[in-house]
Design a protein around this motif. Structure first.
Motif, PDB file in Angstrom:
ATOM      1  N   ILE A   1       0.835  -1.207   0.000  1.00  0.00           N
ATOM      2  CA  ILE A   1       0.000   0.000   0.000  1.00  0.00           C
ATOM      3  C   ILE A   1       0.867   1.253   0.000  1.00  0.00           C
ATOM      4  O   ILE A   1       0.608   2.213  -0.743  1.00  0.00           O
ATOM      5  CB  ILE A   1      -0.943  -0.016   1.215  1.00  0.00           C
ATOM      6  CG1 ILE A   1      -1.980  -1.147   1.053  1.00  0.00           C
ATOM      7  CG2 ILE A   1      -1.633   1.328   1.392  1.00  0.00           C
ATOM      8  CD1 ILE A   1      -2.799  -1.395   2.300  1.00  0.00           C
ATOM      9  N   ARG A   2       1.918   1.249   0.806  1.00  0.00           N
ATOM     10  CA  ARG A   2       2.805   2.419   0.857  1.00  0.00           C
ATOM     11  C   ARG A   2       3.501   2.632  -0.491  1.00  0.00           C
ATOM     12  O   ARG A   2       3.667   3.770  -0.950  1.00  0.00           O
ATOM     13  CB  ARG A   2       3.849   2.249   1.966  1.00  0.00           C
ATOM     14  CG  ARG A   2       3.278   2.312   3.380  1.00  0.00           C
ATOM     15  CD  ARG A   2       4.372   2.544   4.415  1.00  0.00           C
ATOM     16  NE  ARG A   2       5.392   1.494   4.402  1.00  0.00           N
ATOM     17  CZ  ARG A   2       5.305   0.348   5.070  1.00  0.00           C
ATOM     18  NH1 ARG A   2       4.218   0.083   5.800  1.00  0.00           N
ATOM     19  NH2 ARG A   2       6.280  -0.535   5.030  1.00  0.00           N
ATOM     20  N   ALA A   3       3.928   1.537  -1.126  1.00  0.00           N
ATOM     21  CA  ALA A   3       4.597   1.664  -2.424  1.00  0.00           C
ATOM     22  C   ALA A   3       3.627   2.160  -3.497  1.00  0.00           C
ATOM     23  O   ALA A   3       4.012   2.914  -4.403  1.00  0.00           O
ATOM     24  CB  ALA A   3       5.198   0.319  -2.831  1.00  0.00           C
ATOM     25  N   MET A   4       2.361   1.766  -3.403  1.00  0.00           N
ATOM     26  CA  MET A   4       1.372   2.172  -4.400  1.00  0.00           C
ATOM     27  C   MET A   4       1.057   3.658  -4.306  1.00  0.00           C
ATOM     28  O   MET A   4       0.709   4.284  -5.320  1.00  0.00           O
ATOM     29  CB  MET A   4       0.098   1.347  -4.229  1.00  0.00           C
ATOM     30  CG  MET A   4       0.277  -0.131  -4.598  1.00  0.00           C
ATOM     31  SD  MET A   4      -1.123  -1.166  -4.127  1.00  0.00           S
ATOM     32  CE  MET A   4      -2.363  -0.650  -5.323  1.00  0.00           C
ATOM     33  N   GLU A   5       1.192   4.235  -3.136  1.00  0.00           N
ATOM     34  CA  GLU A   5       0.850   5.644  -2.948  1.00  0.00           C
ATOM     35  C   GLU A   5       1.690   6.533  -3.852  1.00  0.00           C
ATOM     36  O   GLU A   5       1.177   7.347  -4.623  1.00  0.00           O
ATOM     37  CB  GLU A   5       1.050   6.031  -1.487  1.00  0.00           C
ATOM     38  CG  GLU A   5       0.747   7.488  -1.161  1.00  0.00           C
ATOM     39  CD  GLU A   5      -0.729   7.823  -1.277  1.00  0.00           C
ATOM     40  OE1 GLU A   5      -1.047   9.017  -1.472  1.00  0.00           O
ATOM     41  OE2 GLU A   5      -1.564   6.896  -1.160  1.00  0.00           O
ATOM     42  N   GLY A   6       3.008   6.402  -3.768  1.00  0.00           N
ATOM     43  CA  GLY A   6       3.882   7.271  -4.561  1.00  0.00           C
ATOM     44  C   GLY A   6       3.845   6.963  -6.041  1.00  0.00           C
ATOM     45  O   GLY A   6       3.908   7.878  -6.883  1.00  0.00           O
ATOM     46  N   THR A   7       3.736   5.683  -6.386  1.00  0.00           N
ATOM     47  CA  THR A   7       3.749   5.342  -7.811  1.00  0.00           C
ATOM     48  C   THR A   7       2.491   5.822  -8.515  1.00  0.00           C
ATOM     49  O   THR A   7       2.546   6.238  -9.681  1.00  0.00           O
ATOM     50  CB  THR A   7       3.926   3.823  -7.999  1.00  0.00           C
ATOM     51  OG1 THR A   7       2.944   3.121  -7.236  1.00  0.00           O
ATOM     52  CG2 THR A   7       5.305   3.366  -7.562  1.00  0.00           C
ATOM     53  N   LEU A   8       1.341   5.785  -7.837  1.00  0.00           N
ATOM     54  CA  LEU A   8       0.124   6.310  -8.459  1.00  0.00           C
ATOM     55  C   LEU A   8       0.237   7.815  -8.676  1.00  0.00           C
ATOM     56  O   LEU A   8      -0.175   8.339  -9.717  1.00  0.00           O
ATOM     57  CB  LEU A   8      -1.096   5.993  -7.597  1.00  0.00           C
ATOM     58  CG  LEU A   8      -2.442   6.420  -8.191  1.00  0.00           C
ATOM     59  CD1 LEU A   8      -2.711   5.696  -9.511  1.00  0.00           C
ATOM     60  CD2 LEU A   8      -3.569   6.166  -7.200  1.00  0.00           C
ATOM     61  N   THR A   9       0.815   8.512  -7.723  1.00  0.00           N
ATOM     62  CA  THR A   9       1.037   9.956  -7.879  1.00  0.00           C
ATOM     63  C   THR A   9       1.934  10.231  -9.073  1.00  0.00           C
ATOM     64  O   THR A   9       1.665  11.137  -9.883  1.00  0.00           O
ATOM     65  CB  THR A   9       1.659  10.539  -6.611  1.00  0.00           C
ATOM     66  OG1 THR A   9       0.767  10.324  -5.501  1.00  0.00           O
ATOM     67  CG2 THR A   9       1.925  12.029  -6.763  1.00  0.00           C
ATOM     68  N   ASP A  10       3.008   9.453  -9.203  1.00  0.00           N
ATOM     69  CA  ASP A  10       3.914   9.634 -10.346  1.00  0.00           C
ATOM     70  C   ASP A  10       3.170   9.492 -11.667  1.00  0.00           C
ATOM     71  O   ASP A  10       3.394  10.256 -12.609  1.00  0.00           O
ATOM     72  CB  ASP A  10       5.035   8.597 -10.300  1.00  0.00           C
ATOM     73  CG  ASP A  10       6.010   8.835  -9.162  1.00  0.00           C
ATOM     74  OD1 ASP A  10       5.998   9.930  -8.585  1.00  0.00           O
ATOM     75  OD2 ASP A  10       6.793   7.905  -8.861  1.00  0.00           O
ATOM     76  N   LEU A  11       2.267   8.538 -11.728  1.00  0.00           N
ATOM     77  CA  LEU A  11       1.555   8.250 -12.963  1.00  0.00           C
ATOM     78  C   LEU A  11       0.513   9.324 -13.260  1.00  0.00           C
ATOM     79  O   LEU A  11       0.472   9.891 -14.357  1.00  0.00           O
ATOM     80  CB  LEU A  11       0.893   6.875 -12.864  1.00  0.00           C
ATOM     81  CG  LEU A  11       0.103   6.382 -14.079  1.00  0.00           C
ATOM     82  CD1 LEU A  11       0.984   6.320 -15.321  1.00  0.00           C
ATOM     83  CD2 LEU A  11      -0.519   5.022 -13.782  1.00  0.00           C
TER      84      LEU A  11
END
Length: 627
Positions: free
Chosen positions: A120-130
């Motif tokens: 969940i923590r890793a998904m937070e930043g990667t979704l923002t990047d996208l």
């Protein structure tokens, strides 16, 4: 490093269906000449009828992936959720999103659930990047992110799920992805696009986005990159990397799995994926490895890509009520992954096919290819292979690479020639990209013999990857003329080397004529199980010779230490490696007059020259268990 200083201080003093072809593809077996890879494989299946080889166990896709993912979880920054390379102390390209994909695919299979919060923590930043277009390669994100989403959508609060779904559906792929007409108007819209198409198909399938106009338009363009044999031309007319044929087909197979494209796109895509998958079977080594050729070859993620592609194609054959071909593909997938298990069992793992200490970065692509990101890529593709696999399909009894006799020359854009019989394969490069390959005989593999013992890939002139010693001359198993140099040093196009061949009951026989400035040199090969017989001739007055790469080290195991130089005789070479013996015998006089060390991704090589007493050389190449 002790081993490197030792190396640098070393010195040495020592008939059926004849085909004539000048550059285009050919598909030959005992049944004669075939018109396509599909017809050739059908012929090979018939010729192998009733033949059963040893049982192959399914590969432990999830177990191998989980080992890497748990190691990677320790690299996560507790505040940002991003994974930081522990050597570089920063996030490298696509490291975090590939962790999401690998971990998500494992959680979909009930593994690593204790790492849910990490995902969940890793998904937070990667979704923002996208969504906010903070990366120039956004097309790599959605396929991996979808794995995390599918694994956790029913295990997180509704508002978090809604955030993910809104994010995945709101961005415009034309703007968010790096390789689009808007963002790269003059650039090559190559394999990057296929990553985006896989992600968009998954989003479409699960009702998260409706970007059909983008999907269909870009798929139509991508289909134009396939050649007549179903292989994807990443670079265009020539020097196409074998890895990115496979990578593009893998992504488009995922897209096909999730999306029913309209006609005629659907039929054209299906034909290309079918032909390409069968070319993959023909190019697989009897050791299980994927072929050399171009950027990224000899890296261990490639076998994971191959396995994923085979598992998806096996499903297609089952839909056509063809369990025999489905089982052959599943066996090929398992053998590919078994071939890299020794590298993945190490701690830390080795992501290239060598055993140099990871800190040397030997084999890493210049400018990218970071160790951690590409290690996690292996995990992502293994975990996805496990998720997509239909495990009810019985494993096949045979694959072409293990026990078939055939000759296959690729389309000109890939310029390779494959010859195989009874678990022995030799592969030729006919138009080398000097950053990754060299012209000539570039691979000699035998089932059951360590892959790197003879040669797995040529040594390039100017490798676009890091090496522990500086590169020297390009190197392959190849003839040469004193006036002109060797085949490895010739500047060739795919049509320059003349080829003629046939497949006989005991194996292929074929001729290659190399165009030297001082006059042609002709190689006549006869391939039988475990043995290559070679007759080399030339016209003219200068001396004829043959260059033989001899492994010095794979980064851990040493072969040609000074005290062992009595193993090189006046008429040939023999060396012992991991309990096996490689022997080259000839009518020539052996001389070592090349003192440079030649690197490739697998190891370091010395070069021995066999000089012909006149204008003819007779050579035999064999390998077997050490007596």
């Amino acid at each position: 490093m002790k081993w490197l200083s030792l190396l640098l201080g070393m010195t040495c003093t020592l008939a059926h269906g004849m085909e004539k072809n000048s550059g285009g593809p050919c598909f030959l077996s005992l049944s004669g000449s075939a018109a396509s890879p599909e017809e050739l494989v059908k012929n090979l299946v018939k010729e192998s009828s009733g033949r059963k080889l040893e049982k192959v166990e399914p590969a432990d896709y999830p177990g191998l992936a989980e080992k890497i993912v748990r190691q990677a979880s320790r690299w996560q920054d507790p505040e940002s959720g991003r994974l930081l390379d522990p050597v570089l102390h920063k996030e490298t390209s696509v490291l975090t999103i590939r962790y999401v994909g690998a971990l998500g695919a494992l959680m979909l299979q009930g593994r690593c659930m204790d790492l849910k919060d990490s995902c969940i923590r890793a998904m937070e930043g990667t979704l923002t990047d996208l969504v906010e277009v903070k990366t120039g390669h956004g097309e790599f994100y959605p396929k991996e992110f979808m794995m995390g989403y599918l694994a956790l959508r029913d295990k997180v609060p509704p508002e978090l799920r809604q955030k993910w779904e809104t994010g995945l559906g709101m961005y415009d792929p034309e703007k968010a992805y790096g390789r689009t007409h808007s963002n790269c108007p003059r650039g090559a819209l190559h394999n990057f696009v296929t990553f985006g198409l896989a992600g968009e198909a998954m989003k479409f399938h699960y009702g998260l986005a409706r970007n059909q106009e983008f999907m269909y338009a870009y798929l139509k363009e991508q289909l134009a990159r396939f050649d007549a044999s179903g292989m994807y031309r990443d670079k265009g007319e020539t020097h196409n990397p074998m890895v990115y044929d496979l990578t593009a087909r893998m992504n488009l197979a995922i897209a096909e799995y999730h999306c029913q494209y309209p006609e005629p796109l659907r039929t054209e895509l299906r034909k290309n994926l079918r032909y390409g998958a069968l070319c993959g079977l023909l190019s697989q080594s009897p050791t299980g490895e994927t072929p050399f050729g171009g950027r990224s070859n000899q890296q261990n993620f490639v076998e994971a890509s191959f396995a994923l592609t085979c598992e998806l194609e096996a499903r297609q054959y089952m839909r056509e009520n063809n369990p025999a071909m489905a089982g052959i593909l599943r066996r090929a997938a398992a053998r590919a992954v078994h071939s890299i298990v020794p590298y993945l069992r190490e701690e830390p793992i080795f992501y290239n096919k060598n055993l140099f200490p990871p800190e040397t970065q030997h084999g890493r692509q210049k400018g990218y290819g970071w160790y951690r990101a590409y290690s996690v890529l292996i995990a992502s593709q293994l975990a996805m292979a496990s998720w997509y696999a239909d495990k009810s399909i019985p494993m096949g009894d045979w694959t072409p690479a293990e026990d078939s006799a055939y000759l296959w020359r690729t389309e000109r854009g890939f310029h390779k020639l494959f010859a195989a019989v009874s678990g022995t394969q030799i592969v030729f490069e006919l138009n080398a990209d000097p950053e990754y390959d060299a012209n000539g005989w570039g691979r000699f593999h035998i089932k059951g013999i360590p892959a790197g013992m003879m040669l797995s890939a040529p040594c390039p002139k100017n490798p676009n990857y890091l090496t522990v010693v500086p590169p020297s001359a390009p190197l392959s198993l190849s003839p040469g003329r004193e006036k002109d140099g060797s085949v490895a040093e010739l500047d060739l196009s795919a049509a320059d080397c003349r080829f003629e061949g046939k497949v006989c009951p005991d194996g292929p026989e074929f001729t290659l004529v190399w165009p030297f400035p001082s006059g042609p040199v002709t190689e006549k090969f006869r391939l039988t199980g475990g043995k290559v017989s070679l007759h080399v001739t030339k016209d003219g007055g200068d001396r004829l010779y043959y260059r033989i790469p001899v492994l010095v080290t794979d980064g851990r195991n040493w072969v040609a230490m000074p005290r062992e130089l009595n193993r090189y005789t006046e008429s040939g070479v023999f060396l012992d490696y991991k309990g096996f013996r490689y022997t080259v015998q000839s009518n020539a006089v052996l001389k070592l007059n090349e003192t440079n060390i030649c690197p490739n991704r697998n190891g370091l090589y010395r070069v021995f020259r066999l000089f012909a007493p006149k204008n003819t050389l007779e050579l035999t190449f064999q390998a077997a268990k050490q007596p």
